[in-house]
Each structure stands twice: as structure tokens, then as C-alpha cells.
Design an enzyme around this catalytic site. Structure first.
Site, PDB file in Angstrom:
ATOM      1  N   VAL A  68      36.816   8.131  70.254  1.00  0.00           N
ATOM      2  CA  VAL A  68      36.049   7.472  69.202  1.00  0.00           C
ATOM      3  C   VAL A  68      34.743   8.222  69.026  1.00  0.00           C
ATOM      4  O   VAL A  68      34.007   8.445  69.989  1.00  0.00           O
ATOM      5  CB  VAL A  68      35.748   5.995  69.558  1.00  0.00           C
ATOM      6  N   ALA A 113      29.952   9.480  71.308  1.00  0.00           N
ATOM      7  CA  ALA A 113      31.415   9.452  71.300  1.00  0.00           C
ATOM      8  C   ALA A 113      31.911   9.049  72.687  1.00  0.00           C
ATOM      9  O   ALA A 113      31.128   8.978  73.642  1.00  0.00           O
ATOM     10  CB  ALA A 113      31.961  10.828  70.928  1.00  0.00           C
ATOM     11  N   LYS A 114      33.161   8.768  72.791  1.00  0.00           N
ATOM     12  CA  LYS A 114      33.762   8.496  74.096  1.00  0.00           C
ATOM     13  C   LYS A 114      35.262   8.681  73.964  1.00  0.00           C
ATOM     14  O   LYS A 114      35.828   8.478  72.885  1.00  0.00           O
ATOM     15  CB  LYS A 114      33.473   7.051  74.538  1.00  0.00           C
ATOM     16  N   GLY A 115      35.894   9.045  75.080  1.00  0.00           N
ATOM     17  CA  GLY A 115      37.343   9.193  75.067  1.00  0.00           C
ATOM     18  C   GLY A 115      37.936   8.546  76.286  1.00  0.00           C
ATOM     19  O   GLY A 115      37.230   8.238  77.249  1.00  0.00           O
TER      20      GLY A 115
END
Ligand code: NAD
Length: 425
Positions: A68, A113-115
């Protein structure tokens, strides 16, 4: 307007909901429009991918991966990749927003962001994890990139995984692109100083706050919860600056010595016993983690995990100052209690931003093709942290709000005003 009613506080608070309730409060104080509120709240991009992986026994398992990009208004997305069975889109979305505010508060040119990948890395072989990470990288080729979105380690990932991402991404581009991730091994373009960067930043923030309260470090005591990467470096550096660290703790409990813990001995002990804990450490009296939080010290540094200071125990905290090394250690319901006791809280998005700051320096070094000295990195990171602290402190005075709300105000204002300049249609 969407943000008028803050979410009701639940029995067991979710740290991400706590973060959002503070975001809402800051947005209200700033008086931003409903439109801007939505722009800041809704992620710019959300990607879900299926990742088929050949397991060691020859079977194929399909994992779900997420990335995201909450915001790319200030620059490319920035945030870690988490491997955990509980990872889901909601969590990744909230963690991505958290990164937006953290980067904005220290004024580095990144969005948030992050995953994540829903998997249990503890039950997977190195080969299985490698194939999973490579599949994830290929699936995200049009999402990540040095100018688009730059992953980093988070729970369950580290330099090893970042190296695999560099390799897979570089193959697709036909050249080495090490700036696609940060937190890499040193030989592959990692930065000096990254390991201790968060604990160092916590120390800079703590010293800046002590200065405001006219506290002399040499006459200051501290208790530090968590003796991992963040906690042990913060303990070491605070001690180096004259602070008496009377208690430290980890998952095995707390260790207290009124005369001051020998931090070097504690780190040596932890590194020697194999499981990375302080279990059996002598030179300190054993206490519980709960007791550590309510010790009669000047500075409390929660640097272990989330949601440890709640409405149930906030009343018993005696420290004059809390410096949040961990992400989300204080639940929103504890804020009022802590504020009413006059305790100064240096909030997580400011206090632990030294890590992402040096990650940014890693990316800068990769892009200019030059390696900075440790001394240069530490000096620049210290300046970034001090400037951010001063900005937040001034904002807290201007709006007459605690530092936490001020940090969100600084971050939201920065992103919102940048958006206004860029414009939309
Ligand atoms: P780590 O795994 O290196 O260390 C965690 C420490 O906390 C260990 O000593 C562990 O035993 C202890 N611990 C875990 N659960 C505990 C509990 N319930 N009670 C008491 N102690 C407990 O992790 P870290 O990298 O030091 O991260 C700590 C916190 O800081 C996390 O909230 C993390 O998200 C945050 N953080 C880390 C970084 C970074 O650069 N490492 C950056 C920003 C924020």
C-alpha cells in the site's frame, strides 16, 4: 465532516486505531477541509497479489502479498515489508499511513508505504522464503522502484531479504539498482549507522526534551523497556551522555539497579547467551515489566512493543518524560491521563524516526554513488532529529497541545500544504 466524531475507544485498543484517532484530532485542530481530509486518509495505491511458491517438498503454495502506498505527495513511498501470518490489507494500510506522518514530521522527501505477505517465516526454510520474496518482487515490479516506492525491513524481514529484492529487481532492469530498498547489507550499499540509528534518534529526542525541561543528563535517571535494537542502543547512548539507566527489560522481565545498570555488560551478556535475552543477568535485581513502567525515574523509554501504556497503568507512571522508542506504545485512552499528570511525551512518529532518516541517507548515498562516513551520517541524522523536535515543540506551544498532537499537526500540515501547491483536478 468525516472527522468530527472520533472513533469510540474500544476495550482493547488497536494501536493503529489509536494513531488514527490522533490523526483525526490533529486534522480537526488544523481545520482542514473534508476534501483534504479524504485526500490524506485514502491510500494512493493498494495492491494485492497472489504469490505461488514451490515449497521444499515440491508442492506449490499460494501466498497473498500486499503493498500500500498511502501517500506519494512528498515523494516516493517508503516503508517496510512484514512477514507475519496475521498480515492483512487493513493493517498494511494503517501502517502505510503511519509512515506518511513519520516521514513528514522529520521532513524527509518521502511519502508513506508498507508491504506484507501473509506467511509464517518461522516455519519456512531459507529457500522457501527466498522464492517467496523473489516472487513478491516480480509481482511488485511496477509498484516499487527508487523513484516510486522504496521498501525496507520490518517484522520477519532483514538485510537478507532486501538483498534478494535488489537482485530480482536489478535483473528485471538489466543493471544493479540498489536504491530500490534500504536496510541492505553494507556490502550491497547499506549505510553505516543504520543499525543503531533508531536508538540514536531516541537519544537525541530525549536529550532535546530534557533540555526543554532544564534537566541535567548527569542528574537524570531512565528506565528502558525492551533491550533489542532500539532499546539497547538507546540505553547505551543515554548512558554515554551521562544518564543513569537504572532499569532495562526484555521479554524475560525487568532488571533494576538503583546505582545504574552497566549497559556495556548487559549488551555483552545478551549477545553471549544465544537467545538474545537478559535472562540470568547479574548486577541487577529482577522486576517485572509492569513494575519497570511505574518506577520513580525521570525518563521512561518504552522501546519494546505496542500498547504497553494504557488507561489501566498510566496513572501509576512517575516519570517526568516518556520517549516512545516503540511504535504505538501508548494507547489513545492513556493520553489524557498522562497529559493531566503533566508528563511530557515525545511521540513515536518523532522519537523513533531516526531509523527512517538514516534509511533515507542510505538511498541518497546509493543514488550519488558515494559512501558517507559514520561521523557524517550521525551528524546529519542528529540535525534532522533536532530540527524535527524543535518544529514539533514550537507547534505544541503555538497550538497549546501536547507534543503528540503537535507532531501530527506538523506532518498533516506539511502533506496538505504540499498537495495544495501541486494541485489536483
Ligand atoms: P527487537 O526485536 O530488536 O527488540 C524488541 C525487544 O523488546 C526485545 O528485547 C524483546 O525481548 C522485547 N520485548 C518484546 N515483547 C516484549 C514485551 N511484551 N515486554 C517487554 N519486552 C518485550 O525490536 P526493535 O527493532 O528494537 O523494535 C522495538 C520497537 O521499536 C518496535 O515497536 C518497532 O516497531 C519499533 N521501531 C523499530 C525501529 C528499528 O529501526 N528497529 C524503527 C522504528 C520503530
Amino acid at each position: 465532516m468525516g472527522y468530527i466524531e472520533p472513533a469510540p475507544i474500544k476495550d482493547k485498543e488497536n494501536p493503529l486505531e489509536s494513531m488514527m484517532s490522533r490523526f483525526d484530532a490533529a486534522a480537526r485542530l488544523l481545520g482542514i477541509s473534508t476534501e483534504m481530509y479524504d485526500i490524506l486518509k485514502v491510500p494512493a495505491r493498494q495492491v494485492i497479489v497472489g504469490l505461488p511458491v514451490t515449497m521444499d517438498d515440491g508442492s506449490i503454495r499460494v501466498f497473498e502479498g500486499y503493498r500500500v502506498i498511502h501517500s506519494n505527495i512528498l515523494g516516493p513511498g517508503k516503508g517496510g515489508i512484514r512477514l507475519d501470518p496475521g498480515v492483512n490489507l487493513d493493517e498494511v494500510r494503517a501502517l502505510a499511513a503511519w509512515m506518511t506522518w513519520k516521514c513528514a514530521v522529520v521532513d524527509i522527501p518521502y511519502g508513506g508505504a508498507k508491504g506484507g505477505i501473509a506467511c509464517n517465516p518461522r516455519t519456512m526454510s531459507a529457500g522457501e522464503i527466498e522464492r517467496l520474496i523473489r516472487q513478491y518482487t516480480v509481482a511488485m515490479l511496477d509498484v516499487i522502484g527508487p523513484d516510486r516506492d522504496i521498501p525496507a525491513p520490518d517484522m520477519g524481514t532483514g538485510p537478507r531479504e532486501m538483498a534478494w529484492i535488489v537482485d530480482e529487481y536489478s535483473k528485471s532492469k538489466g543493471m544493479t539498482v540498489n536504491s530500490v530498498v534500504t536496510g541492505k547489507p553494507l556490502v550491497l550499499g547499506g549505510s553505516l549507522g543504520r543499525t543503531e540509528a533508531t536508538g540514536r534518534g531516541v537519544t537525541v529526542a530525549a536529550l532535546a526534551a530534557m533540555d526543554k525541561l532544564r534537566m541535567n543528563p548527569y542528574r537524570t535517571t531512565a528506565a528502558i523497556q525492551g533491550f533489542g535494537n532500539v532499546g539497547s542502543h538507546a540505553a547505551d547512548l543515554l548512558h554515554e551522555r551521562g544518564v543513569t539507566v537504572v532499569a532495562v527489560s526484555d521479554i524475560t522481565g525487568g532488571y533494576y539497579n538503583a546505582a545504574g545498570i552497566d549497559i556495556t555488560a548487559a549488551i555483552t551478556y545478551r549477545n553471549s547467551i544465544g537467545n538474545g535475552t537478559l535472562e540470568g543477568f547479574i548486577g541487577a535485581e529482577k522486576i517485572t515489566n509492569e513494575e519497570l513502567l511505574s518506577l520513580d525515574v525521570d525518563v521512561l523509554v518504552p522501546a519494546a512493543t505496542e500498547d504497553v501504556i494504557t488507561e489501566d497503568n498510566a496513572g501509576s507512571i512517575k516519570a517526568r518524560m516518556i520517549v516512545e522508542g516503540a511504535n504505538g506504545p501508548t494507547s489513545a485512552s492513556a493520553d489524557d491521563i498522562i497529559n493531566s499528570k503533566g508528563i511530557l511525551v515525545v511521540p513515536d512518529i518523532l522519537a523513533n524516526a531516526g531509523g527512517v532518516t538514516v534509511s533515507y541517507f542510505e538511498w541518497v548515498q546509493n543514488r550519488i554513488g558515494y559512501k558517507w562516513t559514520l561521523d557524517r551520517i550521525n551528524r546529519r541524522a542528529t540535525r534532522v532529529m533536532k530540527d524535527a523536535f524543535d518544529r514539533v515543540f514550537e507547534t505544541s506551544q503555538k497550538y497549546e497541545v501536547p507534543l503528540r498532537l503537535a507532531a501530527y499537526i506538523v506532518a498533516i500540515d506539511k502533506v496538505a500544504s504540499t498537495y495544495k501547491y501541486r494541485g489536483g483536478y
